[in-house]
Design a protein around this motif. Structure first.
Motif, PDB file in Angstrom:
ATOM      1  N   HIS A  82      -4.320  -9.031   4.357  1.00 31.80           N
ATOM      2  CA  HIS A  82      -2.939  -8.701   4.149  1.00 31.80           C
ATOM      3  C   HIS A  82      -1.324  -9.458   3.767  1.00 31.80           C
ATOM      4  O   HIS A  82      -2.277 -10.395   3.389  1.00 31.80           O
ATOM      5  N   CYS A 119       3.823  -5.682   5.097  1.00 28.02           N
ATOM      6  CA  CYS A 119       2.831  -5.914   4.572  1.00 28.02           C
ATOM      7  C   CYS A 119       2.210  -6.482   2.880  1.00 28.02           C
ATOM      8  O   CYS A 119       3.019  -4.988   2.594  1.00 28.02           O
ATOM      9  N   GLU A 149       0.012  -6.659   0.297  1.00 29.62           N
ATOM     10  CA  GLU A 149      -1.690  -6.095  -0.005  1.00 29.62           C
ATOM     11  C   GLU A 149      -2.705  -5.095   0.517  1.00 29.62           C
ATOM     12  O   GLU A 149      -2.240  -4.997   2.144  1.00 29.62           O
ATOM     13  N   CYS A 175      -4.074  -2.454   1.893  1.00 34.12           N
ATOM     14  CA  CYS A 175      -5.039  -3.089   3.577  1.00 34.12           C
ATOM     15  C   CYS A 175      -5.784  -1.518   3.886  1.00 34.12           C
ATOM     16  O   CYS A 175      -6.959  -2.422   4.983  1.00 34.12           O
ATOM     17  N   HIS A 220      -1.284   1.430   5.406  1.00 37.79           N
ATOM     18  CA  HIS A 220      -0.532  -0.187   4.864  1.00 37.79           C
ATOM     19  C   HIS A 220       0.649  -0.006   4.619  1.00 37.79           C
ATOM     20  O   HIS A 220       1.432  -0.985   5.495  1.00 37.79           O
ATOM     21  N   MET A 279       2.590  -0.851   7.906  1.00 37.00           N
ATOM     22  CA  MET A 279       3.142  -2.332   8.551  1.00 37.00           C
ATOM     23  C   MET A 279       3.906  -2.534   7.457  1.00 37.00           C
ATOM     24  O   MET A 279       4.112  -3.802   7.667  1.00 37.00           O
TER      25      MET A 279
HETATM   26 CU   LIG Z   1      -1.979  -5.144   5.913  1.00 35.40          CU
END
Ligand SMILES: [Cu+2]
Length: 288
Positions: free
Chosen positions: A178, A213, A215, A217, A221, A224
């Protein structure tokens, strides 16, 4: 020249607020690069337009242009100017990098106990008059952020930071990569399974920001996202106390709160059950 400086000075209104001490350094570098880039852009476009009109083919001119070959002086000039610019930018950006404490990954004094190289993003020569950092534990799980404050067993789902207090995030991932990113702080750091990564900064501006976040993920995602609230220290303490008095189930519900990220849409129910499942498992494993 004037236009490019103007561009560098006024670009601020396009950017998110500068909410950390580090943000000023990074924006300074960004503005400087923007000034140079605008100058080069305007210069090149200017020459292009000028030439297109002034050296336009005459009406009945069917001949080739003059045969020019090589121009040592010009070649030296157009090698020397970019070289000087690139060198200067390298030194300047390295300096900012150092000031932010992005020292070498092999640097001594790393505070981590995991295997693997410490990845640090903290002051290599911190201001000795600055108070010691508030160290906050960060755990990233698909798809939530969990924070632990020193002196408190409660795991919380929002980040509250005192104004003017240096902080350090000690970050771990429970599953995949992340990344911690708060645009207003201008810092981003990957959170990698199997090791602790750190990011240090000093929030300077009260307000409500978002940690997201950065990245990709997994499927959720985009969920996040949590609030980061910069406020007076006494408000942070009061909030922490109020969190400690909540039961685990209430906190899990708060930890998994996709409505906060997305607004209440039909998809949030799926995300919520995903997050709740992950978090209940995670907290259980920790005996909470
Ligand atoms: Cu993430």
């Amino acid at each position: 020249m004037i236009a490019s400086v103007w561009a560098g000075q006024t670009v601020g209104w396009l950017m998110p607020a500068e909410a950390s001490k580090e943000a000023g350094q990074i924006d300074g570098l960004f503005r400087f690069m923007l000034i140079i880039a605008t100058g080069i852009f305007l210069g090149v476009q200017g020459v292009l337009l000028y030439s297109a009109f002034v050296f336009k083919r005459a009406k009945d001119d069917m001949g080739d242009g003059p045969n020019m070959h090589g121009n040592l002086r010009l070649e030296i000039l157009w090698t020397a100017i970019p070289t000087a610019l690139v060198l200067y930018l390298s030194i300047y950006s390295f300096e900012v990098f150092q000031l932010l404490g992005a020292g070498s990954p092999m640097g001594g004094g790393a505070h981590h106990e995991d295997s693997g190289l410490p990845i640090r993003f903290q002051a290599t020569n911190p201001d000795p008059s600055a108070p010691p950092p508030l160290v906050i534990g960060v755990e990233a799980v698909q798809y939530a952020w969990i924070f632990s404050y020193p002196g408190s067993d409660t795991q919380v789902s929002e980040l509250h930071l005192p104004i003017g207090q240096p902080v350090r995030m000690d970050m771990k991932s429970n599953d995949v990569i992340h990344a911690f990113w708060v645009p207003e702080f201008r810092l981003k750091q990957d959170v990698i399974p199997g090791r602790t990564t750190q990011v240090s900064f000093t929030p300077t501006k009260a307000g409500k920001y978002q940690l997201r976040c950065a990245e990709l993920c997994g499927a959720y995602h985009g969920g996040m996202v949590v609030d980061v609230i910069v406020e007076d220290k006494k408000d942070v303490d009061a909030w922490l106390k109020s969190q400690a008095s909540l039961g685990t189930s209430t906190r899990v519900a708060q930890l998994a709160d996709p409505a906060a990220a997305y607004g209440a849409t039909s998809g949030t129910t799926v995300l919520q059950s995903e997050q709740t499942r992950a978090l209940v498992g995670h907290l259980r494993a920790q005996g909470q």
